[in-house]
Every structure is written in structure tokens, then in C-alpha cells.
Design a protein around this motif. Structure first.
Motif, PDB file in Angstrom:
ATOM      1  N   TYR A  95       0.738  -1.251   0.041  1.00  0.00           N
ATOM      2  CA  TYR A  95       0.013   0.094  -0.130  1.00  0.00           C
ATOM      3  C   TYR A  95       0.978   1.117   0.009  1.00  0.00           C
ATOM      4  O   TYR A  95       0.525   2.160  -0.653  1.00  0.00           O
ATOM      5  N   GLU A 120       0.844   3.855  -3.137  1.00  0.00           N
ATOM      6  CA  GLU A 120       0.171   5.198  -2.355  1.00  0.00           C
ATOM      7  C   GLU A 120       1.013   6.405  -2.162  1.00  0.00           C
ATOM      8  O   GLU A 120       0.864   7.495  -2.534  1.00  0.00           O
ATOM      9  N   LEU A 166      -4.471  11.598   1.413  1.00  0.00           N
ATOM     10  CA  LEU A 166      -3.588  10.725   1.550  1.00  0.00           C
ATOM     11  C   LEU A 166      -3.619  10.330   3.247  1.00  0.00           C
ATOM     12  O   LEU A 166      -3.517   9.240   3.702  1.00  0.00           O
ATOM     13  N   SER A 172      -6.334   9.107   4.622  1.00  0.00           N
ATOM     14  CA  SER A 172      -6.483   7.691   4.591  1.00  0.00           C
ATOM     15  C   SER A 172      -5.381   7.010   5.426  1.00  0.00           C
ATOM     16  O   SER A 172      -5.865   5.749   5.922  1.00  0.00           O
TER      17      SER A 172
END
Length: 367
Positions: free
Chosen positions: A222, A226, A251, A254
Motif C-alpha cells: 500500500y 500510494e 492521503l 487515509s
């Protein structure tokens, strides 16, 4: 978290406690198969008693001995105490030889059919398992008593002690083997169970370690997909555009959700609804106290779907989604504050079965 993934509380491991960890459990004497075998054995002996009923007079000693021996067999399986309790052991060692002698006195001598010595097979089985159940000395006392009863019968019928030895030789040999087995296995039972439990704990540790590695790999995948591109962009000398700043903010939100609310963030529907709500300018706070970790999948899906609907239906203000700690009457709450004059905050509550709880006059007060 790993303990919850495995379904095992942190610091605890499954241990084998079957039948209290004794020889009874080790040999499978608590299983249905054992009861089935004993049942078939008793049925076969009952058939033999019926077959020789016309050769013995009177018949009540045979019936009484069959009942007593059947109760002994059932007790050897059913009584959980190990070694076998002394009162029961003494009763077997005293009563069985007496009844066996009574049966022999009603039996033709010499025998005219092998079924006429039917008690010897049951006596053999009882002596063997009496020794295995920790009463080896009592098993030999029982064997000596039965041998004496057989010898008295053969001597009374002018067949001599040699005939008794011939009849009891198989039973004696079987008890010798059972004694050696008992003296070898019983002292090792505790070590056998300890080794088994250590093996189970070792396997659980390995599974936990693999789960940790897999979770680390998932997080790295991840972050690589990302976060790395964003960090590379920030490292460049060019100023960030408004769109890039907005992406950094999304971001960060998240990543915060993945740390503070892993169950919610791991659900694509709820995570997507949270992202859409933030895109509309709504302040979204997700908090996970692990109340859903051990819930049934259907309950978890129901609650998360309702949370996603609440996020998608909110147009202004803020939304606070909280998964409560385990063992509460409620598993989750959603507080929606429109932050519009004249509008009151709305609180949604979800019970342990995943259903929404409707309460007139609900407010922001936490339970």
C-alpha cells in the motif's frame, strides 16, 4: 491485532485438554467409536449366553454375571477419574470371581461348546483395561481370583488344575502384555500431552508470525503504491499545485484511518463513502475500538453498510463514526452534525446483532 486475526486472544494459545489429559483420552476411550465397540462386544456376549442357555442349569448366575460384567465394561469407559476409584475397583475384584465360580458350577464339564466359557473373554477385557486405567495390582488380584474360581471348578469336576491353566492361559498372557503397556505408557502420558500442547503452541506462533509478515507485506504494498509517488513529488523542488496538496491531504486522512480504524478502512464500501464525503467538504472522523473484530461477518457487513449509507447521505457538517469496545450493548455509533442553524445532530446506534437501534430523543451523549 494478530491475535484477533487468528481468533485467539492475545497471549493465549489452544491447549489439548481432552479427558483431562489422561490415558483415557489418549487411547480414545471417550470417543463414540469406543462406545460402539463396547456395545457390539456386549451384544456378542449376550448372544453367546442365549446360545448356551439350554446347557446351563440354573440360568440366573449367567444372567447376573453378564449384567455385572457389562456394568464393569461401561464403568471402565464412563468413569472419568484416573486411576479408577478404589471402591469400584475393589467391587470388581471381589464380585466377579465369586459370580464366575457360580457360573462355572452350572456349566457342563468338560464343555461341549466353546460358547460355554463365554465369561473368560469379558474377564480378559476387564483385566486389561483395569490395568490400563491405573489399577494393575487390582487387575492381577482379579485375575488370580478368576483363575482360582476356574481351578476350583475343574478340580471339582475331576479335570485337574491343568485344565484351569489351559482355560486361563490366554487371559494371563493378555494381562502380562497389558501390564507392560500400562507401566510404559501411563508414566509418559503427561509428557505426551505436554509435547502435543507445545506443538500446538509452536504451530500457533508460526501462524501468528506468518500473519505479521503478510500484514507487513500488505502495508508495504500500500505504501509503495500510494505514498511513494507522493513523497517523490514532494522531494522535487517545484511547488505543489492545489490538486497535489489536496491529494496529500486525502492521503494523510487515509493513512490515519488505516491506523485508527482498521476494520472500517479495510472495507471498500465504507472507505469509499468516507473519501466521497471528505470530497464534499465534510469532516469525517473514524475511530475503531475493535468491537467488530470478533463479530460475525454478517453483523460486520450490516453495520459497515449502514455506516457507508450514512456517510453518503450527509451533505454538510461532520460525521463521527465510532466502533465501540467489545462486550458492549452497542457495537457502533454514528453522529452526524449538519452544523446548520436550526438543525440538531443525529445519532445512529447499532446493537450487537448489527441492527440499528431506534431511540426517541437520542442525543450526543455517549453511553
Amino acid at each position: 491485532m494478530i491475535g484477533r486475526r487468528l481468533g485467539v486472544p492475545a497471549g493465549e494459545y489452544p491447549v489439548d485438554t481432552a479427558a483431562g489429559g489422561n490415558v483415557r483420552g489418549l487411547l480414545g476411550m471417550t470417543t463414540r467409536a469406543a462406545w460402539l465397540i463396547v456395545g457390539l462386544f456386549l451384544v456378542s456376549k449376550t448372544v453367546q449366553v442365549v446360545m448356551v442357555a439350554g446347557d446351563v442349569h440354573p440360568q440366573w448366575p449367567s444372567v447376573l454375571l453378564l449384567i455385572v460384567l457389562a456394568l464393569c465394561c461401561l464403568a471402565l469407559l464412563a468413569v472419568s477419574a484416573d486411576p479408577l476409584p478404589w471402591p469400584l475397583t475393589v467391587a470388581m475384584a471381589v464380585v466377579v470371581p465369586v459370580l464366575l465360580y457360580l457360573v462355572f458350577t452350572t456349566t457342563p464339564s468338560p464343555t461341549t461348546a466353546p460358547q460355554q466359557t463365554w465369561p473368560l473373554g469379558m474377564v480378559t477385557a476387564i483385566c486389561i483395561y483395569l490395568s490400563i486405567r491405573g489399577r494393575t495390582a487390582a487387575a492381577w488380584v482379579l485375575m488370580i481370583g478368576c483363575t482360582a474360581a476356574c481351578a476350583m471348578w475343574t478340580v471339582d469336576t475331576d479335570r485337574g488344575i491343568g485344565a484351569a491353566v489351559g482355560l486361563m492361559s490366554t487371559t494371563i498372557a493378555a494381562l502380562v502384555a497389558a501390564t507392560l503397556f500400562s507401566l510404559t505408557i501411563r508414566p509418559a502420558v503427561e509428557n505426551i500431552y505436554e509435547l502435543r500442547n507445545r506443538s500446538m503452541q509452536s504451530n500457533t506462533d508460526q501462524v501468528a508470525a506468518l500473519a505479521v509478515l503478510e500484514e507487513n507485506r500488505e502495508q508495504m504494498r500500500y505504501l509503495d503504491a500510494e505514498v511513494r509517488p507522493t513523497l517523490n513529488r514532494i522531494a522535487r523542488p517545484q511547488p505543489l499545485t492545489d490538486a497535489e496538496r489536496d491529494r496529500c491531504r486525502r492521503l494523510e486522512e487515509s493513512l490515519r484511518d488505516r491506523l485508527r480504524a482498521p476494520i472500517i478502512a479495510a472495507d471498500p464500501g465504507t472507505a469509499g463513502a468516507a473519501a466521497r464525503a471528505r470530497g464534499r467538504g465534510i469532516e469525517v472522523v473514524l475511530v475503531d475500538a475493535h468491537g467488530l473484530d470478533d463479530s460475525a461477518p454478517a453483523v460486520r457487513s450490516s453495520v459497515l453498510a449502514a455506516v457507508a449509507d450514512a456517510l453518503d447521505s450527509t451533505t454538510t457538517g461532520s460525521v463521527v463514526v465510532r466502533v465501540l469496545p467489545p462486550d458492549r450493548a452497542l457495537v457502533a455509533t454514528v453522529v452526524i452534525d449538519p452544523q446548520v442553524p436550526g438543525s440538531e445532530p443525529v445519532r445512529l446506534e447499532f446493537s450487537a446483532d448489527g441492527e440499528r437501534v431506534d431511540r426517541p430523543g437520542d442525543n450526543l451523549g455517549e453511553r
